[in-house]
Scaffold this active site. Sequence first.
Site, PDB file in Angstrom:
ATOM      1  N   GLU A 111      -0.511   1.111   6.008  1.00 23.40           N
ATOM      2  CA  GLU A 111      -1.674   1.257   5.121  1.00 23.40           C
ATOM      3  C   GLU A 111      -1.956  -0.139   4.582  1.00 23.40           C
ATOM      4  OE1 GLU A 111      -3.710   1.014   2.040  1.00 23.40           O
ATOM      5  OE2 GLU A 111      -2.218   2.216   0.978  1.00 23.40           O
ATOM      6  N   CYS A 170      -6.445  -1.176  -3.045  1.00 23.02           N
ATOM      7  CA  CYS A 170      -6.850  -1.435  -1.661  1.00 23.02           C
ATOM      8  C   CYS A 170      -8.183  -0.777  -1.323  1.00 23.02           C
ATOM      9  CB  CYS A 170      -5.760  -0.975  -0.695  1.00 23.02           C
ATOM     10  SG  CYS A 170      -5.241   0.729  -0.935  1.00 23.02           S
TER      11      CYS A 170
END
Length: 480
Positions: free
Chosen positions: A253, A287
Site C-alpha cells: 500500500e 496517503c
Amino acid sequence: MSASDHLRAQLFIAGQWRDGGAGTVNDLINPATDEVLGSTPRASVQDLDDAANAADKAFRGWSRTSAVERSAILNKTAALLRERTESIARELTREQGKPLAEAELEVALSAETFEWFAAEALRSYGRTMPARFSGQRQMVINQPLGPVLALTPWNFPILLPARKIAAALAAGCTVISKPAEETPSPTVAIARALHDAGLPAGALNVVLGVPSEISRHLIAAKAIRKISFTGSTTVGRHLAGLAAQYAKPSTMELGGHAPVVIFADADLDKTVAACVAGKTRNAGQVCTSPTRFIVHESIRDEFVARFGQAMSELKVGEGLDPGVQMGPLANSRRLVAVGELVDDAAAQGAEIVTGGNRIGTTGNFFQPTLIADAPITARAMNEEPFGPVALVNSFTDVEDALAQAHRLDVGLAGYVFTQSADTAMAMGEELQAGGIGINSFSVSSIEAPFGGLKDSGYGYEGGYEGLDGYQHHKYINHVA
C-alpha cells in the site's frame, strides 16, 4: 503528563518484553514541543532471529486454533483497546502530533478493525465442487500462509498496524510487526491488549530499530512467508524486489497524489468545508489526502477565494490543546520537505494564496497552504506533498479533467464533487484509483477493500479481500 510518564518502548518477542540488544536507534520527540519523550530500542540480529523463531514456533499451534477461538481473542482485544482509548490516544498524540480527537477516532477504528476480522475469521469459507467421477470429492480449503512481516509508517500508528495484525491473526497467521521508530507506543498498546486477551506467546512479536536492517534480515528469513508494507512508493519497490528474490507474496500500500475534480454544479458550501477538513486531516499526512484540486473554470475564482479563507482560519496547535483543528507535522524531515515544495512552486510562478511558511520556532508546525496555478513542472505537482498543501488548477471539460487527474502514474484515491448523478456515475467508473469518493473524502472502511493501482501498489486491506491476502487456497481431490 511528563516525559517520564510516557510508555517505554520495548521489543515484544515470544510473549516477553525486552530492551533492544543493539542499544537505541533514536530519541522519541514530541513534534509539537520538541520534548524528548524517551527512546526507541534497536533490535539486534539475535533479537530478529528470536522473533522469527518465535513466530515460526507459534504458527504451528495458532494455525490449528479454531476460528471460534481466534475470533474470541480478537474480540476481547477490541474491547481492551476501547477501554484504554484515553491513554493510548494521548500517547499517540504526543508521539505523532495529531489532534486528540483524531487520535481517539483512530483508536476506535482500530478496535473496530479487530471486531471486523474477528467476525471475518468465522466467514472464511472454502467450497466443494461437483465431482467429475463417482466416488470422488473435490474441495478447496483456505489455510494461513505462515508467519507475516508487517511494516507500518508513522502517520496512522495504531490503525495501520491493526489492519495488518488483525487480518493476519484472523487468518491463522502469526506476525512480526515493525512500527515506525518515531511512533512505537500504539503498536506496543496493541501487543499489550492481545497479550492480555490471551493470544499465545509468539503469535505477535514487535521489533523496533533501523528499518533497512530489519526488513533486509527478516524478508530473507526462512520462517517469513508473507510481507505487508504501507509506505512510500520508493521503499515499496525496494521491499517488493527483496520479497521477489525469495518468491514471497507481498501486499504493498504505497503513495498517492489524489486528484479532486470539482464540477460547476458542486454545492460550494459543502464542498469547501469538506475540502478543508479532508486536506488538513492529520496535517495532510495521509496517503489518500486530496492534493490536486481540479476545478471547473467557471467556479475556479470563487472556490480559491473561499478555500483559501477557510484554510487561513484553522486553529493550528498542540494536539492536546482544546479546539485545535490541525497539529504539527510528525517530524522535522517533513517540515523541511514541505517548505521546499512550497518554495519551488512559488519560484516557478505559482500563487501562494494562503500559508506557505513554518509557524514559530518550536515544534514542526506549518501553515495550511493553498497554491493556485502551479505549473506541471513544479515539484509539488509531481511529488506527494504529505503535508497541508493544496494545489488548485482549472479544467474546461471532462476530457481535460481526466487528463489532469491521470497525468501522474499513481492510483490510490480519487474524488469528485458534483450534484449530477450521471456525472458521479461516469466519473466513478473513469477515474483510475483504488478508491473513489463522490462528494466525500472517505475511501477507507473496514468492510471494503482498500488498495491502489499503478505506483500506488497492489493487494488489499479491509473487506474479505483483506483476510484473503493472508491465505492460500488449497485444492483437495479425494478419491475413495
